[in-house]
Design a protein around this motif. Structure first.
Motif, PDB file in Angstrom:
ATOM      1  N   GLN A   1       0.695  -1.361  -0.244  1.00 48.83           N
ATOM      2  CA  GLN A   1      -0.039   0.021   0.126  1.00 48.83           C
ATOM      3  C   GLN A   1       0.741   1.355  -0.119  1.00 48.83           C
ATOM      4  N   GLY A   2       1.906   1.249   0.789  1.00 47.28           N
ATOM      5  CA  GLY A   2       2.672   2.443   0.909  1.00 47.28           C
ATOM      6  C   GLY A   2       3.632   2.426   0.012  1.00 47.28           C
ATOM      7  N   PHE A   3       4.073   1.323  -0.888  1.00 44.82           N
ATOM      8  CA  PHE A   3       5.005   1.472  -2.195  1.00 44.82           C
ATOM      9  C   PHE A   3       4.139   2.072  -3.186  1.00 44.82           C
ATOM     10  N   GLY A   4       2.952   2.078  -3.385  1.00 43.04           N
ATOM     11  CA  GLY A   4       2.031   2.673  -4.551  1.00 43.04           C
ATOM     12  C   GLY A   4       1.670   4.009  -4.143  1.00 43.04           C
ATOM     13  N   ALA A   5       1.592   4.256  -2.682  1.00 46.94           N
ATOM     14  CA  ALA A   5       1.084   5.461  -2.103  1.00 46.94           C
ATOM     15  C   ALA A   5       2.309   6.599  -2.438  1.00 46.94           C
ATOM     16  N   GLY A   6       3.620   5.945  -2.277  1.00 48.83           N
ATOM     17  CA  GLY A   6       4.855   6.901  -2.474  1.00 48.83           C
ATOM     18  C   GLY A   6       5.104   7.794  -3.413  1.00 48.83           C
ATOM     19  N   ALA A   7       4.101   7.468  -4.627  1.00 47.21           N
ATOM     20  CA  ALA A   7       4.113   8.204  -5.945  1.00 47.21           C
ATOM     21  C   ALA A   7       2.718   9.001  -6.331  1.00 47.21           C
TER      22      ALA A   7
END
Length: 461
Positions: A144-150
């Motif tokens: 979830q955070g990996f996608g939200a990072g961008a």
């Protein structure tokens, strides 16, 4: 400095203004605005759902054998995992966004976030599968955070590059309205869930908000697939194709001769501004929920209702803050928000101790209006204008996500640890003031960027 002068003082129209001059361009603008709003809504649905769940039920569902305080600490520790993944996603997707375009990345990130958030709703409890339950929670939180990072930075860049310079602060603040919409949706659904019996909430009710979030993700993904690339990025790509290598080298020469600090000043400015916003935001919106429910034993609906009310007010506060930055400048408005947060912290945590439902709710509402809503409404346009066109996405995303780790990603965890050690509120209030103070001090080193030409190659310094 000439590169910071408002483009409205120039006879040449910006790339955004040229596109908006046509009916088709106006339709593209509306479509891009809707897609950015929905995408940011999805991101903040994710984080608001998780923040509320961490404060309200995750301690019982995934860490039932721990004490109340340690379970709360463990819940927010898994919350922080998403922030650790965010800068990794920012680097990976940010570089891709600067090379291949904003649209390509934003379609990918919204899909990643939507899938991971929905799957959280299907994780069995600790009572069912033991340690595998929190482990699966951590893995999905990381994705979830990996996608939200961008996602947030990408949507901000897209909307900022679509907006005409004169109203960029107001239009870019729609990103903040998206975050506010996500918080509103999450708190509204949680209010409905909390109407169930407490046993039903812990057994299956908490899953409903996560599963329903798939609806927003699907809608945002479908719209984004049909959004045109930003006018600023298209113009930069055309100019790059037309320019020869000698011209390109000449443009890059001043930056190559500058010191490391000069070349990266905008990055460090964004980092400081982000810390001043994100840390207080997650203390005012995330940690305080668990604190008043688990530690002060205030009824769960008080905190959730306060978040809901603040989210409603955000539809006025956020665009008003963006308009103020268009009218008076990004720097001075940002400075005032940070200063007000510094004044807010001590009396806020002091009066939480009254446990009076109205006072507790009012403190949460005011804190969110300052930290989670108002200052965020200014930050959108400010961040876009700080960076040059060729590295805007990657630099802005990395600065924001590193700032998020140093502040919001660890804020609830640090605050929980401080309370566990000192057994009182005042260290948390001091921690709050320090983070808001970093943002306040940063504004004295930050340039004014209102109306800046977004096709400028150099960062604002």
């Amino acid at each position: 400095m000439s590169d910071l002068q408002s483009s409205v003082d120039s006879h040449k129209k910006s790339a955004a203004e040229q596109r908006l001059a046509t009916p088709e361009g106006r339709r593209e603008f509306i479509k891009a605005t809707l897609s950015c709003w929905l995408g940011t809504t999805m991101e903040y649905v994710d984080f608001a759902l998780y923040g509320l769940a961490a404060g309200l039920v995750f301690g019982d569902v995934f860490f039932p054998e721990l004490t109340q305080t340690i379970a709360l600490l463990s819940s927010f520790a898994t919350y922080s995992v998403g922030f650790i993944a965010r800068p990794i996603g920012a680097v990976f997707f940010g570089r891709m966004g600067d090379r291949k375009g904003r649209k390509f990345v934003l379609v990918t990130t919204i899909a990643l976030m939507g899938i991971s958030t929905t799957l959280i709703g299907f994780i069995p409890s600790y009572a069912t599968i033991g340690l595998w339950a929190p482990l699966m929670l951590v893995i999905l939180r990381f994705v979830q955070g990996f996608g939200a990072g961008a996602e947030l930075s990408g949507a901000t860049v897209m909307l900022g590059e679509y907006a005409p310079p004169r109203h960029r602060g107001l239009i870019a603040s729609i990103i903040g309205i998206g975050s506010n919409s996500g918080t509103l949706v999450a708190s509204a659904v949680w209010l409905l869930v909390l109407m169930l019996d407490p046993e039903d909430v812990n057994s299956w009710g908490w899953r409903i908000p996560f599963i329903l979030s798939a609806l927003i993700a699907v809608a945002a993904t479908l719209i984004r697939r049909h959004v045109r690339e930003t006018p600023v990025f298209e113009q930069e790509q055309n100019e790059s194709k037309q320019s020869d290598s000698q011209t390109t080298n000449a443009k890059q020469a001043p930056a190559a001769k500058a010191s490391f600090l000069a070349r990266n000043k905008a990055f460090f400015v964004m980092l400081g501004l982000r810390i001043g916003e994100n840390g207080p935001s997650y203390l005012a919106q995330g940690f305080v929920i668990g604190y008043v429910v688990k530690i002060l034993h205030v009824n769960k609906t008080v905190a959730t209702t306060a978040v809901f009310v603040a989210s409603l007010l955000g539809f006025f506060v956020i665009p008003f803050a963006g308009w103020l930055s268009d009218r008076y400048g990004r720097r001075i408005v940002y400075r005032w928000f940070c200063f007000l947060l510094m004044l807010y912290a001590v009396p806020a945590y002091m009066f939480l101790e009254t446990r009076d439902p109205f006072i507790v709710a009012s403190i949460i509402v005011v804190g969110m209006c300052l930290a989670s809503l108002g200052i965020f409404g200014v930050q959108a346009a400010y961040g876009v204008e700080l960076f040059g066109v060729r590295n805007r996405y990657s630099k802005m995303a990395l600065a924001k996500e590193l700032g998020g780790i140093l502040s919001g990603g660890t804020a609830a965890l640090v605050a929980s640890a401080l309370f566990d050690h000192y057994k009182t509120w005042w260290p948390i209030a001091i921690y709050f003031v320090l983070m808001a103070g970093i943002g306040f001090i940063t504004t004295f080193f930050a340039p004014e960027t209102r109306g800046r030409d977004l096709n400028a190659v150099e960062d604002a310094i």
